[in-house]
Scaffold this active site. Structure first.
Site, PDB file in Angstrom:
ATOM      1  N   ARG A   1      -0.233  14.014   3.857  1.00 50.15           N
ATOM      2  CA  ARG A   1      -0.936  14.679   4.967  1.00 50.15           C
ATOM      3  C   ARG A   1       0.045  15.305   5.958  1.00 50.15           C
ATOM      4  O   ARG A   1      -0.264  16.334   6.558  1.00 50.15           O
ATOM      5  CB  ARG A   1      -1.878  13.692   5.645  1.00 50.15           C
ATOM      6  CG  ARG A   1      -3.140  13.446   4.796  1.00 50.15           C
ATOM      7  CD  ARG A   1      -3.908  12.245   5.271  1.00 50.15           C
ATOM      8  NE  ARG A   1      -5.235  12.147   4.694  1.00 50.15           N
ATOM      9  CZ  ARG A   1      -6.040  11.105   4.879  1.00 50.15           C
ATOM     10  NH1 ARG A   1      -5.656  10.089   5.624  1.00 50.15           N
ATOM     11  NH2 ARG A   1      -7.238  11.083   4.324  1.00 50.15           N
TER      12      ARG A   1
ATOM     13  N   LYS B   1      -9.460  16.253  -2.112  1.00 51.12           N
ATOM     14  CA  LYS B   1     -10.606  16.916  -1.500  1.00 51.12           C
ATOM     15  C   LYS B   1     -10.570  18.424  -1.793  1.00 51.12           C
ATOM     16  O   LYS B   1      -9.573  18.958  -2.314  1.00 51.12           O
ATOM     17  CB  LYS B   1     -10.578  16.649   0.004  1.00 51.12           C
ATOM     18  CG  LYS B   1     -10.896  15.188   0.385  1.00 51.12           C
ATOM     19  CD  LYS B   1     -10.672  15.014   1.889  1.00 51.12           C
ATOM     20  CE  LYS B   1     -11.086  13.659   2.401  1.00 51.12           C
ATOM     21  NZ  LYS B   1     -10.771  13.538   3.858  1.00 51.12           N
TER      22      LYS B   1
ATOM     23  N   PHE C   1     -18.363  14.141  13.670  1.00 51.62           N
ATOM     24  CA  PHE C   1     -17.805  14.986  12.612  1.00 51.62           C
ATOM     25  C   PHE C   1     -18.544  14.842  11.280  1.00 51.62           C
ATOM     26  O   PHE C   1     -18.156  15.460  10.297  1.00 51.62           O
ATOM     27  CB  PHE C   1     -16.317  14.666  12.426  1.00 51.62           C
ATOM     28  CG  PHE C   1     -16.000  13.227  12.071  1.00 51.62           C
ATOM     29  CD1 PHE C   1     -16.064  12.781  10.756  1.00 51.62           C
ATOM     30  CD2 PHE C   1     -15.648  12.315  13.064  1.00 51.62           C
ATOM     31  CE1 PHE C   1     -15.771  11.453  10.437  1.00 51.62           C
ATOM     32  CE2 PHE C   1     -15.352  10.986  12.750  1.00 51.62           C
ATOM     33  CZ  PHE C   1     -15.424  10.549  11.428  1.00 51.62           C
TER      34      PHE C   1
ATOM     35  N   GLU D   1     -16.474   2.048  -4.085  1.00 56.47           N
ATOM     36  CA  GLU D   1     -16.331   3.494  -4.325  1.00 56.47           C
ATOM     37  C   GLU D   1     -16.127   3.792  -5.811  1.00 56.47           C
ATOM     38  O   GLU D   1     -16.671   4.784  -6.325  1.00 56.47           O
ATOM     39  CB  GLU D   1     -15.173   4.043  -3.477  1.00 56.47           C
ATOM     40  CG  GLU D   1     -15.500   4.022  -1.988  1.00 56.47           C
ATOM     41  CD  GLU D   1     -14.347   4.388  -1.067  1.00 56.47           C
ATOM     42  OE1 GLU D   1     -14.584   4.489   0.150  1.00 56.47           O
ATOM     43  OE2 GLU D   1     -13.196   4.563  -1.546  1.00 56.47           O
TER      44      GLU D   1
ATOM     45  N   ASN E   1      -7.693  17.355   5.554  1.00 57.35           N
ATOM     46  CA  ASN E   1      -6.546  16.460   5.358  1.00 57.35           C
ATOM     47  C   ASN E   1      -6.319  16.036   3.901  1.00 57.35           C
ATOM     48  O   ASN E   1      -5.751  14.979   3.630  1.00 57.35           O
ATOM     49  CB  ASN E   1      -6.643  15.256   6.310  1.00 57.35           C
ATOM     50  CG  ASN E   1      -7.872  14.415   6.056  1.00 57.35           C
ATOM     51  OD1 ASN E   1      -8.691  14.752   5.201  1.00 57.35           O
ATOM     52  ND2 ASN E   1      -8.002  13.321   6.773  1.00 57.35           N
TER      53      ASN E   1
ATOM     54  N   TYR F   1     -19.825   8.799   2.190  1.00 55.60           N
ATOM     55  CA  TYR F   1     -19.447   8.778   3.606  1.00 55.60           C
ATOM     56  C   TYR F   1     -20.512   8.123   4.489  1.00 55.60           C
ATOM     57  O   TYR F   1     -20.559   8.382   5.693  1.00 55.60           O
ATOM     58  CB  TYR F   1     -19.122  10.193   4.084  1.00 55.60           C
ATOM     59  CG  TYR F   1     -17.722  10.654   3.708  1.00 55.60           C
ATOM     60  CD1 TYR F   1     -16.602   9.867   4.012  1.00 55.60           C
ATOM     61  CD2 TYR F   1     -17.513  11.880   3.080  1.00 55.60           C
ATOM     62  CE1 TYR F   1     -15.320  10.284   3.676  1.00 55.60           C
ATOM     63  CE2 TYR F   1     -16.219  12.302   2.744  1.00 55.60           C
ATOM     64  CZ  TYR F   1     -15.135  11.499   3.058  1.00 55.60           C
ATOM     65  OH  TYR F   1     -13.859  11.918   2.742  1.00 55.60           O
TER      66      TYR F   1
ATOM     67  N   HIS G   1      -8.729  11.583   0.073  1.00 62.03           N
ATOM     68  CA  HIS G   1      -9.424  10.365   0.490  1.00 62.03           C
ATOM     69  C   HIS G   1      -8.820   9.217  -0.297  1.00 62.03           C
ATOM     70  O   HIS G   1      -8.505   9.386  -1.480  1.00 62.03           O
ATOM     71  CB  HIS G   1     -10.920  10.448   0.173  1.00 62.03           C
ATOM     72  CG  HIS G   1     -11.586   9.108   0.243  1.00 62.03           C
ATOM     73  ND1 HIS G   1     -12.068   8.580   1.416  1.00 62.03           N
ATOM     74  CD2 HIS G   1     -11.794   8.159  -0.712  1.00 62.03           C
ATOM     75  CE1 HIS G   1     -12.557   7.364   1.175  1.00 62.03           C
ATOM     76  NE2 HIS G   1     -12.404   7.088  -0.108  1.00 62.03           N
TER      77      HIS G   1
ATOM     78  N   THR H   1      -4.717   9.538   9.007  1.00 62.25           N
ATOM     79  CA  THR H   1      -5.900  10.411   8.912  1.00 62.25           C
ATOM     80  C   THR H   1      -5.657  11.767   9.571  1.00 62.25           C
ATOM     81  O   THR H   1      -6.023  12.807   9.030  1.00 62.25           O
ATOM     82  CB  THR H   1      -7.103   9.708   9.582  1.00 62.25           C
ATOM     83  OG1 THR H   1      -7.266   8.419   8.989  1.00 62.25           O
ATOM     84  CG2 THR H   1      -8.366  10.518   9.428  1.00 62.25           C
TER      85      THR H   1
HETATM   86  P1  IDP Z   1      -9.446   8.323   6.194  1.00 65.45           P
HETATM   87  O1  IDP Z   1      -9.831   9.460   5.274  1.00 65.45           O
HETATM   88  O2  IDP Z   1      -8.002   8.378   6.582  1.00 65.45           O
HETATM   89  O3  IDP Z   1      -9.856   6.972   5.667  1.00 65.45           O
HETATM   90  P2  IDP Z   1     -11.688   8.099   8.050  1.00 65.45           P
HETATM   91  O4  IDP Z   1     -11.593   7.641   9.464  1.00 65.45           O
HETATM   92  O5  IDP Z   1     -12.334   7.182   7.061  1.00 65.45           O
HETATM   93  O6  IDP Z   1     -10.234   8.553   7.580  1.00 65.45           O
HETATM   94  O7  IDP Z   1     -12.497   9.471   8.079  1.00 65.45           O
HETATM   95  C1  IDP Z   1     -12.952  10.046   6.883  1.00 65.45           C
HETATM   96  C2  IDP Z   1     -12.663  11.516   6.900  1.00 65.45           C
HETATM   97  O8  IDP Z   1     -13.457  12.135   7.903  1.00 65.45           O
HETATM   98  C3  IDP Z   1     -11.224  11.894   7.250  1.00 65.45           C
HETATM   99  O9  IDP Z   1     -10.344  11.832   6.144  1.00 65.45           O
HETATM  100  C4  IDP Z   1     -11.410  13.310   7.746  1.00 65.45           C
HETATM  101  O10 IDP Z   1     -11.522  14.218   6.652  1.00 65.45           O
HETATM  102  C5  IDP Z   1     -12.757  13.225   8.442  1.00 65.45           C
HETATM  103  N1  IDP Z   1     -12.593  12.990   9.888  1.00 65.45           N
HETATM  104  C6  IDP Z   1     -12.290  11.826  10.492  1.00 65.45           C
HETATM  105  N2  IDP Z   1     -12.203  11.975  11.823  1.00 65.45           N
HETATM  106  C7  IDP Z   1     -12.473  13.278  12.054  1.00 65.45           C
HETATM  107  C8  IDP Z   1     -12.535  14.080  13.241  1.00 65.45           C
HETATM  108  O11 IDP Z   1     -12.331  13.625  14.357  1.00 65.45           O
HETATM  109  N3  IDP Z   1     -12.850  15.415  13.067  1.00 65.45           N
HETATM  110  C9  IDP Z   1     -13.085  15.959  11.851  1.00 65.45           C
HETATM  111  N4  IDP Z   1     -13.024  15.247  10.713  1.00 65.45           N
HETATM  112  C10 IDP Z   1     -12.720  13.925  10.810  1.00 65.45           C
HETATM  113 MG    MG Z   2     -11.756   6.236   5.329  1.00 69.58          MG
END
Ligand code: IDP
Ligand code: MG
Length: 149
Positions: A102, A9, A57, A126, A112, A49, A115, A91
């Site tokens: 991470r 990212k 978020f 994807e 973080n 997304y 992806h 995450t």
């Molecule tokens: P992942 O990337 O570990 O699969 P997902 O739940 O699919 O996690 O969420 C996608 C992305 O959205 C996360 O990697 C993170 O960058 C962002 N994200 C998820 N939850 C939050 C949050 O509570 N606050 C801000 N960003 C979030």
């Molecule tokens: Mg995800």
């Protein structure tokens, strides 16, 4: 062989961590079969997304992923989806296990680093969204017999 889609990212690109991410996946034994450096437009970000549309978020996530270029990749290997997500870590960086990307390089969920697809089915979706068929490289790796039983 299973394939998965991976992004470094914008924060990872800006912080000079593209090589670190690639290096860890390479050392794990996974095989890269595609990579490109992409300035993500809003349309691609919203498609990628779409599953998070409506979440609190979401707007910040779209702003984050379009804020600077990303490195988009496809990696292949046995259980590639699980292996990559394990190497990435949870995450939320403060919940990620020490030794994961991470944990080792991030602090907040909104920055973080990476992806990675969360299932083989979503991986294929994807890959199709981000890559043309002719951008996927089929190649044989000489070390495979020392990595794959
Ligand atoms: P992942 O990337 O570990 O699969 P997902 O739940 O699919 O996690 O969420 C996608 C992305 O959205 C996360 O990697 C993170 O960058 C962002 N994200 C998820 N939850 C939050 C949050 O509570 N606050 C801000 N960003 C979030
Ligand atoms: Mg995800």
């Amino acid at each position: 062989m299973e394939r998965t889609f991976v992004l470094v990212k914008p924060d990872g690109v800006q912080r000079g961590l593209m090589g670190e991410v690639i290096s860890r996946l390479e050392r794990r034994g996974l095989k890269m079969i595609a990579a490109k450096f992409v300035a993500v437009n809003r349309e691609l970000a919203e498609k990628h997304y779409a599953i998070h549309l409506g979440k609190p978020f979401y707007a910040g996530l779209i702003a984050y992923i379009t804020s600077s270029p990303v490195l988009a990749m496809v990696w292949e290997g046995p259980d590639a989806v699980a292996a990559v997500r394990q190497t990435m870590g949870a995450t939320r960086p403060t919940e990620a296990t020490p030794g994961t990307l991470r944990h080792d390089f991030a602090l907040q969920v909104g920055r973080n680093l990476t992806h990675a697809s969360d299932s083989p089915e979503n991986g294929e979706i994807e890959i199709e969204l981000w890559f043309e068929d002719n951008e996927l490289v089929s190649w044989s790796r000489e070390t495979d017999r020392w990595i794959l039983e």
